[in-house]
Design a protein around this motif. Structure first.
Motif, PDB file in Angstrom:
ATOM      1  N   GLN A  35      35.603  19.584  82.622  1.00 46.95           N
ATOM      2  CA  GLN A  35      35.891  20.900  82.052  1.00 46.95           C
ATOM      3  C   GLN A  35      37.307  20.940  81.463  1.00 46.95           C
ATOM      4  N   VAL A  36      38.259  20.377  82.180  1.00 44.78           N
ATOM      5  CA  VAL A  36      39.632  20.326  81.672  1.00 44.78           C
ATOM      6  C   VAL A  36      39.687  19.465  80.421  1.00 44.78           C
ATOM      7  N   ARG A  37      39.017  18.322  80.456  1.00 46.45           N
ATOM      8  CA  ARG A  37      38.992  17.441  79.274  1.00 46.45           C
ATOM      9  C   ARG A  37      38.462  18.188  78.050  1.00 46.45           C
ATOM     10  N   GLU A  38      37.399  18.958  78.234  1.00 45.35           N
ATOM     11  CA  GLU A  38      36.820  19.698  77.106  1.00 45.35           C
ATOM     12  C   GLU A  38      37.818  20.700  76.525  1.00 45.35           C
ATOM     13  N   HIS A  39      38.557  21.387  77.387  1.00 47.50           N
ATOM     14  CA  HIS A  39      39.582  22.313  76.902  1.00 47.50           C
ATOM     15  C   HIS A  39      40.683  21.548  76.147  1.00 47.50           C
ATOM     16  N   LEU A  40      41.120  20.438  76.721  1.00 49.43           N
ATOM     17  CA  LEU A  40      42.181  19.665  76.076  1.00 49.43           C
ATOM     18  C   LEU A  40      41.737  19.134  74.718  1.00 49.43           C
ATOM     19  N   ILE A  41      40.475  18.751  74.604  1.00 47.75           N
ATOM     20  CA  ILE A  41      39.942  18.295  73.313  1.00 47.75           C
ATOM     21  C   ILE A  41      39.990  19.427  72.292  1.00 47.75           C
ATOM     22  N   LEU A  42      39.593  20.619  72.697  1.00 46.11           N
ATOM     23  CA  LEU A  42      39.642  21.774  71.788  1.00 46.11           C
ATOM     24  C   LEU A  42      41.077  22.088  71.367  1.00 46.11           C
ATOM     25  N   TYR A  43      42.007  21.977  72.299  1.00 46.75           N
ATOM     26  CA  TYR A  43      43.401  22.288  71.981  1.00 46.75           C
ATOM     27  C   TYR A  43      44.001  21.237  71.050  1.00 46.75           C
ATOM     28  N   ARG A  44      43.590  19.978  71.254  1.00 52.38           N
ATOM     29  CA  ARG A  44      44.033  18.936  70.316  1.00 52.38           C
ATOM     30  C   ARG A  44      43.513  19.254  68.915  1.00 52.38           C
ATOM     31  N   GLN A  45      42.277  19.721  68.823  1.00 49.53           N
ATOM     32  CA  GLN A  45      41.723  20.098  67.517  1.00 49.53           C
ATOM     33  C   GLN A  45      42.494  21.262  66.897  1.00 49.53           C
ATOM     34  N   ASP A  46      42.952  22.210  67.716  1.00 57.98           N
ATOM     35  CA  ASP A  46      43.785  23.303  67.200  1.00 57.98           C
ATOM     36  C   ASP A  46      45.060  22.736  66.574  1.00 57.98           C
ATOM     37  N   LYS A 101      54.854  24.451  76.659  1.00 54.05           N
ATOM     38  CA  LYS A 101      56.002  25.354  76.722  1.00 54.05           C
ATOM     39  C   LYS A 101      56.917  25.100  75.512  1.00 54.05           C
ATOM     40  N   LEU A 102      57.069  23.840  75.139  1.00 58.99           N
ATOM     41  CA  LEU A 102      57.879  23.497  73.967  1.00 58.99           C
ATOM     42  C   LEU A 102      57.249  24.031  72.682  1.00 58.99           C
ATOM     43  N   THR A 103      55.948  23.807  72.489  1.00 55.75           N
ATOM     44  CA  THR A 103      55.318  24.282  71.251  1.00 55.75           C
ATOM     45  C   THR A 103      55.318  25.805  71.191  1.00 55.75           C
ATOM     46  N   ASN A 104      55.132  26.463  72.334  1.00 61.07           N
ATOM     47  CA  ASN A 104      55.198  27.928  72.358  1.00 61.07           C
ATOM     48  C   ASN A 104      56.577  28.412  71.947  1.00 61.07           C
ATOM     49  N   GLU A 106      58.791  26.898  70.075  1.00 64.52           N
ATOM     50  CA  GLU A 106      59.027  26.632  68.648  1.00 64.52           C
ATOM     51  C   GLU A 106      58.235  27.588  67.751  1.00 64.52           C
ATOM     52  N   TYR A 107      56.996  27.854  68.090  1.00 61.79           N
ATOM     53  CA  TYR A 107      56.200  28.790  67.282  1.00 61.79           C
ATOM     54  C   TYR A 107      56.688  30.227  67.447  1.00 61.79           C
ATOM     55  N   GLU A 108      57.163  30.550  68.631  1.00 63.12           N
ATOM     56  CA  GLU A 108      57.745  31.880  68.840  1.00 63.12           C
ATOM     57  C   GLU A 108      58.965  32.054  67.936  1.00 63.12           C
ATOM     58  N   ALA A 109      59.812  31.049  67.887  1.00 72.20           N
ATOM     59  CA  ALA A 109      60.993  31.096  67.011  1.00 72.20           C
ATOM     60  C   ALA A 109      60.572  31.190  65.547  1.00 72.20           C
ATOM     61  N   ARG A 127      50.605  30.456  66.527  1.00 69.39           N
ATOM     62  CA  ARG A 127      51.308  30.939  67.727  1.00 69.39           C
ATOM     63  C   ARG A 127      50.313  31.474  68.754  1.00 69.39           C
ATOM     64  N   GLU A 128      49.300  32.156  68.294  1.00 68.99           N
ATOM     65  CA  GLU A 128      48.280  32.674  69.204  1.00 68.99           C
ATOM     66  C   GLU A 128      47.518  31.525  69.869  1.00 68.99           C
ATOM     67  N   ASP A 129      47.224  30.467  69.116  1.00 64.27           N
ATOM     68  CA  ASP A 129      46.597  29.280  69.714  1.00 64.27           C
ATOM     69  C   ASP A 129      47.483  28.713  70.818  1.00 64.27           C
ATOM     70  N   GLU A 130      48.769  28.591  70.521  1.00 62.07           N
ATOM     71  CA  GLU A 130      49.701  28.015  71.498  1.00 62.07           C
ATOM     72  C   GLU A 130      49.763  28.869  72.765  1.00 62.07           C
ATOM     73  N   ARG A 131      49.783  30.161  72.603  1.00 63.20           N
ATOM     74  CA  ARG A 131      49.802  31.072  73.752  1.00 63.20           C
ATOM     75  C   ARG A 131      48.556  30.863  74.604  1.00 63.20           C
ATOM     76  N   ARG A 132      47.409  30.754  73.932  1.00 62.72           N
ATOM     77  CA  ARG A 132      46.138  30.555  74.631  1.00 62.72           C
ATOM     78  C   ARG A 132      46.119  29.217  75.369  1.00 62.72           C
ATOM     79  N   HIS A 133      46.651  28.164  74.753  1.00 62.86           N
ATOM     80  CA  HIS A 133      46.710  26.846  75.399  1.00 62.86           C
ATOM     81  C   HIS A 133      47.524  26.932  76.687  1.00 62.86           C
ATOM     82  N   LEU A 134      48.710  27.512  76.592  1.00 63.21           N
ATOM     83  CA  LEU A 134      49.598  27.586  77.739  1.00 63.21           C
ATOM     84  C   LEU A 134      48.981  28.439  78.854  1.00 63.21           C
ATOM     85  N   GLU A 135      48.356  29.527  78.461  1.00 61.41           N
ATOM     86  CA  GLU A 135      47.722  30.403  79.449  1.00 61.41           C
ATOM     87  C   GLU A 135      46.631  29.654  80.223  1.00 61.41           C
TER      88      GLU A 135
END
Length: 146
Positions: A35-46, A101-104, A106-109, A127-135
């Motif tokens: 399940q974690v792998r599937e999320h990480l794959i989606l986030y890499r695609q983002d 945390k780093l990408t969030n 940078e995108y926030e800035a 930025r919204e993608d990054e927020r969702r990833h971190l969450e």
């Protein structure tokens, strides 16, 4: 802000996303929870989509986007991710927590940059993608903590 300055700033975000794609590959390879792998794959695609979207904007502004290769910081991030991920899913999540945390940050800035409205929208979506990833990563770390 002049086009040349915008191209430079967008290029820094593209490089950040390139580095993130490589880090995600390391984490995906080491995560043993499907399940974690599937999320990480989606986030890499983002992150791959961010590279495509931002590179299109850079070209539109007359610039040349970065090549799909790691910079010095990217090698450090990839190495850090590989080491942290060696312990499996929890290590992979911890590594990606630091990276996200780093990408969030940078995108926030980037949301504060003086950009045309269409570019502000591209940045806001990323930025919204990054927020969702971190969450998700933070939630998964809490759920999977020993």
């Amino acid at each position: 802000m002049e086009n040349k300055e915008i191209v430079k700033k967008l290029s820094s975000l593209v490089q950040l996303d390139i580095d993130a794609v490589h880090a995600y590959k390391e984490a995906i390879d080491k995560a043993d929870n499907q399940q974690v792998r599937e999320h990480l794959i989606l986030y890499r695609q983002d992150h791959e989509r961010h590279i495509t979207d931002l590179s299109t904007e850079i070209r539109r502004l007359g610039g040349t986007p970065p090549e799909f290769s790691l910079d010095f910081k990217g090698y450090l991030i990839k190495g850090f991710t590989s080491l942290r991920s060696a312990t499996g899913t929890k290590g992979a999540l911890n590594a990606m927590h630091t990276n996200e945390k780093l990408t969030n940050k940078e995108y926030e800035a980037a949301q504060g940059w003086d950009l045309p409205p269409d570019l502000k929208q591209v940045i806001a979506l990323a930025r919204e993608d990054e927020r969702r990833h971190l969450e998700y990563i933070e939630r998964a770390l809490q759920e999977k903590a020993p």
